[in-house]
Design a protein around this motif. Sequence first.
Motif, PDB file in Angstrom:
ATOM      1  N   GLY A 254       0.797  -1.218   0.000  1.00  0.00           N
ATOM      2  CA  GLY A 254       0.000   0.000   0.000  1.00  0.00           C
ATOM      3  C   GLY A 254       0.824   1.260   0.000  1.00  0.00           C
ATOM      4  O   GLY A 254       0.312   2.345   0.312  1.00  0.00           O
ATOM      5  N   LEU A 255       2.122   1.145  -0.378  1.00  0.00           N
ATOM      6  CA  LEU A 255       3.016   2.311  -0.369  1.00  0.00           C
ATOM      7  C   LEU A 255       3.613   2.558  -1.748  1.00  0.00           C
ATOM      8  O   LEU A 255       4.730   3.069  -1.876  1.00  0.00           O
ATOM      9  CB  LEU A 255       4.144   2.100   0.646  1.00  0.00           C
ATOM     10  N   GLY A 256       2.853   2.200  -2.790  1.00  0.00           N
ATOM     11  CA  GLY A 256       3.381   2.353  -4.141  1.00  0.00           C
ATOM     12  C   GLY A 256       3.787   3.771  -4.470  1.00  0.00           C
ATOM     13  O   GLY A 256       4.770   4.002  -5.181  1.00  0.00           O
ATOM     14  N   GLY A 257       3.080   4.755  -3.934  1.00  0.00           N
ATOM     15  CA  GLY A 257       3.414   6.144  -4.202  1.00  0.00           C
ATOM     16  C   GLY A 257       4.692   6.610  -3.542  1.00  0.00           C
ATOM     17  O   GLY A 257       5.206   7.684  -3.862  1.00  0.00           O
ATOM     18  N   VAL A 296      21.961  -4.335   6.264  1.00  0.00           N
ATOM     19  CA  VAL A 296      21.040  -4.817   5.236  1.00  0.00           C
ATOM     20  C   VAL A 296      20.141  -5.914   5.805  1.00  0.00           C
ATOM     21  O   VAL A 296      18.957  -6.005   5.463  1.00  0.00           O
ATOM     22  CB  VAL A 296      21.801  -5.304   3.990  1.00  0.00           C
ATOM     23  N   ALA A 297      20.687  -6.736   6.710  1.00  0.00           N
ATOM     24  CA  ALA A 297      19.854  -7.745   7.379  1.00  0.00           C
ATOM     25  C   ALA A 297      18.771  -7.075   8.229  1.00  0.00           C
ATOM     26  O   ALA A 297      17.611  -7.513   8.242  1.00  0.00           O
ATOM     27  CB  ALA A 297      20.728  -8.646   8.248  1.00  0.00           C
ATOM     28  N   LEU A 298      19.136  -5.998   8.917  1.00  0.00           N
ATOM     29  CA  LEU A 298      18.157  -5.252   9.698  1.00  0.00           C
ATOM     30  C   LEU A 298      17.095  -4.634   8.793  1.00  0.00           C
ATOM     31  O   LEU A 298      15.901  -4.595   9.130  1.00  0.00           O
ATOM     32  CB  LEU A 298      18.864  -4.167  10.517  1.00  0.00           C
ATOM     33  N   THR A 299      17.520  -4.164   7.620  1.00  0.00           N
ATOM     34  CA  THR A 299      16.577  -3.654   6.622  1.00  0.00           C
ATOM     35  C   THR A 299      15.534  -4.710   6.273  1.00  0.00           C
ATOM     36  O   THR A 299      14.330  -4.435   6.243  1.00  0.00           O
ATOM     37  CB  THR A 299      17.333  -3.241   5.343  1.00  0.00           C
ATOM     38  N   ALA A 300      16.025  -5.924   5.991  1.00  0.00           N
ATOM     39  CA  ALA A 300      15.111  -7.010   5.629  1.00  0.00           C
ATOM     40  C   ALA A 300      14.138  -7.306   6.765  1.00  0.00           C
ATOM     41  O   ALA A 300      12.944  -7.533   6.530  1.00  0.00           O
ATOM     42  CB  ALA A 300      15.917  -8.260   5.260  1.00  0.00           C
ATOM     43  N   GLY A 301      14.635  -7.303   7.989  1.00  0.00           N
ATOM     44  CA  GLY A 301      13.761  -7.550   9.133  1.00  0.00           C
ATOM     45  C   GLY A 301      12.675  -6.492   9.279  1.00  0.00           C
ATOM     46  O   GLY A 301      11.504  -6.805   9.529  1.00  0.00           O
ATOM     47  N   LEU A 302      13.054  -5.213   9.122  1.00  0.00           N
ATOM     48  CA  LEU A 302      12.078  -4.125   9.217  1.00  0.00           C
ATOM     49  C   LEU A 302      11.014  -4.236   8.127  1.00  0.00           C
ATOM     50  O   LEU A 302       9.816  -4.073   8.381  1.00  0.00           O
ATOM     51  CB  LEU A 302      12.792  -2.780   9.116  1.00  0.00           C
ATOM     52  N   LEU A 303      11.465  -4.522   6.907  1.00  0.00           N
ATOM     53  CA  LEU A 303      10.506  -4.638   5.806  1.00  0.00           C
ATOM     54  C   LEU A 303       9.606  -5.854   5.976  1.00  0.00           C
ATOM     55  O   LEU A 303       8.431  -5.828   5.601  1.00  0.00           O
ATOM     56  CB  LEU A 303      11.262  -4.721   4.469  1.00  0.00           C
ATOM     57  N   ALA A 310       5.003   3.647   6.559  1.00  0.00           N
ATOM     58  CA  ALA A 310       5.857   4.477   5.704  1.00  0.00           C
ATOM     59  C   ALA A 310       7.106   4.971   6.430  1.00  0.00           C
ATOM     60  O   ALA A 310       8.210   4.917   5.872  1.00  0.00           O
ATOM     61  CB  ALA A 310       5.055   5.654   5.150  1.00  0.00           C
ATOM     62  N   PRO A 311       7.013   5.470   7.678  1.00  0.00           N
ATOM     63  CA  PRO A 311       8.241   5.917   8.356  1.00  0.00           C
ATOM     64  C   PRO A 311       9.268   4.793   8.534  1.00  0.00           C
ATOM     65  O   PRO A 311      10.469   5.002   8.336  1.00  0.00           O
ATOM     66  CB  PRO A 311       7.735   6.428   9.715  1.00  0.00           C
ATOM     67  N   LEU A 312       8.794   3.591   8.909  1.00  0.00           N
ATOM     68  CA  LEU A 312       9.731   2.490   9.122  1.00  0.00           C
ATOM     69  C   LEU A 312      10.307   1.982   7.803  1.00  0.00           C
ATOM     70  O   LEU A 312      11.460   1.533   7.751  1.00  0.00           O
ATOM     71  CB  LEU A 312       9.039   1.354   9.881  1.00  0.00           C
ATOM     72  N   VAL A 313       9.523   2.045   6.733  1.00  0.00           N
ATOM     73  CA  VAL A 313      10.044   1.649   5.421  1.00  0.00           C
ATOM     74  C   VAL A 313      11.139   2.616   4.971  1.00  0.00           C
ATOM     75  O   VAL A 313      12.171   2.211   4.428  1.00  0.00           O
ATOM     76  CB  VAL A 313       8.901   1.577   4.387  1.00  0.00           C
ATOM     77  N   HIS A 314      10.940   3.910   5.214  1.00  0.00           N
ATOM     78  CA  HIS A 314      11.984   4.880   4.867  1.00  0.00           C
ATOM     79  C   HIS A 314      13.214   4.706   5.760  1.00  0.00           C
ATOM     80  O   HIS A 314      14.353   4.890   5.307  1.00  0.00           O
ATOM     81  CB  HIS A 314      11.439   6.312   4.968  1.00  0.00           C
ATOM     82  N   LEU A 315      13.010   4.357   7.027  1.00  0.00           N
ATOM     83  CA  LEU A 315      14.142   4.039   7.896  1.00  0.00           C
ATOM     84  C   LEU A 315      14.891   2.828   7.360  1.00  0.00           C
ATOM     85  O   LEU A 315      16.135   2.803   7.361  1.00  0.00           O
ATOM     86  CB  LEU A 315      13.648   3.771   9.321  1.00  0.00           C
TER      87      LEU A 315
END
Length: 418
Positions: A254-257, A296-303, A310-315
């Motif tokens: 739901g964050l395509g934009g 990058v592993a932390l990135t994968a976990g957050l996603l 949206a804030p956590l995806v940008h983080l």
Amino acid sequence: MATTQLTTPVPRRAFPLPSLLALATAVFVTALTENLPAGVLPGMSRALGVSESAAGQTVTVYAIGSAVTAIPLTAATAAWSRKRLLLTAMAGFAVANTVTALSANYPLTLAARFLAGVAAGLAWALLAGYARRLVPVESQGRAMAVAMAGVPVALSVGVPVGTFLGRALAWRVPFLAMTALAVAVVGWIAALLPDQPPPGRSPAADHGRPEPDGGVRAALHVPGVAPVLTVTVLFVLAHTILFTYVSPFLDRAGLGGAADSVLLVFGLASLVSVWLTGVHIHRRLRRLTIGGALLVALTAGLLGLWSHSAPLVHLAALLWGLGWGGAPTLLQTAVGDAGGERADAAQAMLVTLWNAAMAGGGVLGGLVLGRLGTGALPWTVLALLLPVLAVTLAARRHGFPATRGRTGSGVAGPQAGV
């Protein structure tokens, strides 16, 4: 009678920023030529009379061109001076981008893109070592960071600008602009870069028995080379899965934009990562590699856990850029250090495996997407990064040592770069 000897201090070599910027621009040309079709696919597909999926194969065939020719061409051109070889690669980009821009025939376009991939295979096997040999060992990390800055600049600035030009004018315009830039880089390299001789010949070659594989098998037996190559394949595979399918992932969340802003954050964080890598790589290559994989592993976990925020995806994008931006510099430096006198062959293998992992990332990510859905993508990335961390931690003596200063063959850094 005692005599007093006066010693003249050795003058400190100035940091060759203009030459390194020429290499950075060559890296920019290489990276942007690879990714440019992604921004102009609709116009390209209409002009060539094929689907967007078929037009997207112009990126795949580029990677294949690099993967299948890097090692054979490195062996075939072992006696060439490095400057002559780099000029040839840049001229190859000029020809390939010109043909791509002017072609109205799909097979001809694929052939031009394959040629661009061949030029990239040559360039990637040269650029890291060229930068390393321009400076003393204590400045190699900084030199590599300047040269490799062309990659995040291409992704964060070059691709959006190329996409804008393709939409505002025509899809062929960005490719013609790349031709002009490649020609300018040829002149820049010819005017400023000092020539570098071919790498030292192996003992087998000195006895009249040239190595038909360019020393690849021998390089694989140098301690540290295999661990670096293993980390390279897994790390690039993980990153490519995430980068290739980030748009459908965000769409389903739901964050395509937010795709443009997410990639912008990633690109800017990558530039910061390149700078930090240049400052600290000489003494902290091992820590930076481990830290990058962890981020990058932390990135994968957050996603995977909070893809709808949206804030956590940008983080996550920020952490992703910080973790990945310095990876090309770190891995090419590590394989150059480990390879020693076999560094050319080791770099050629890294180029081959890097491009194979990029192609494999697209395929593996597509399979995961089709069979398990977008929610499985972050966990696939995390599963690939766990062995990256394990191999890096285990390669403490060779590959990713705690301290730098000597290569795997015992030759000091500047002589082992190319």
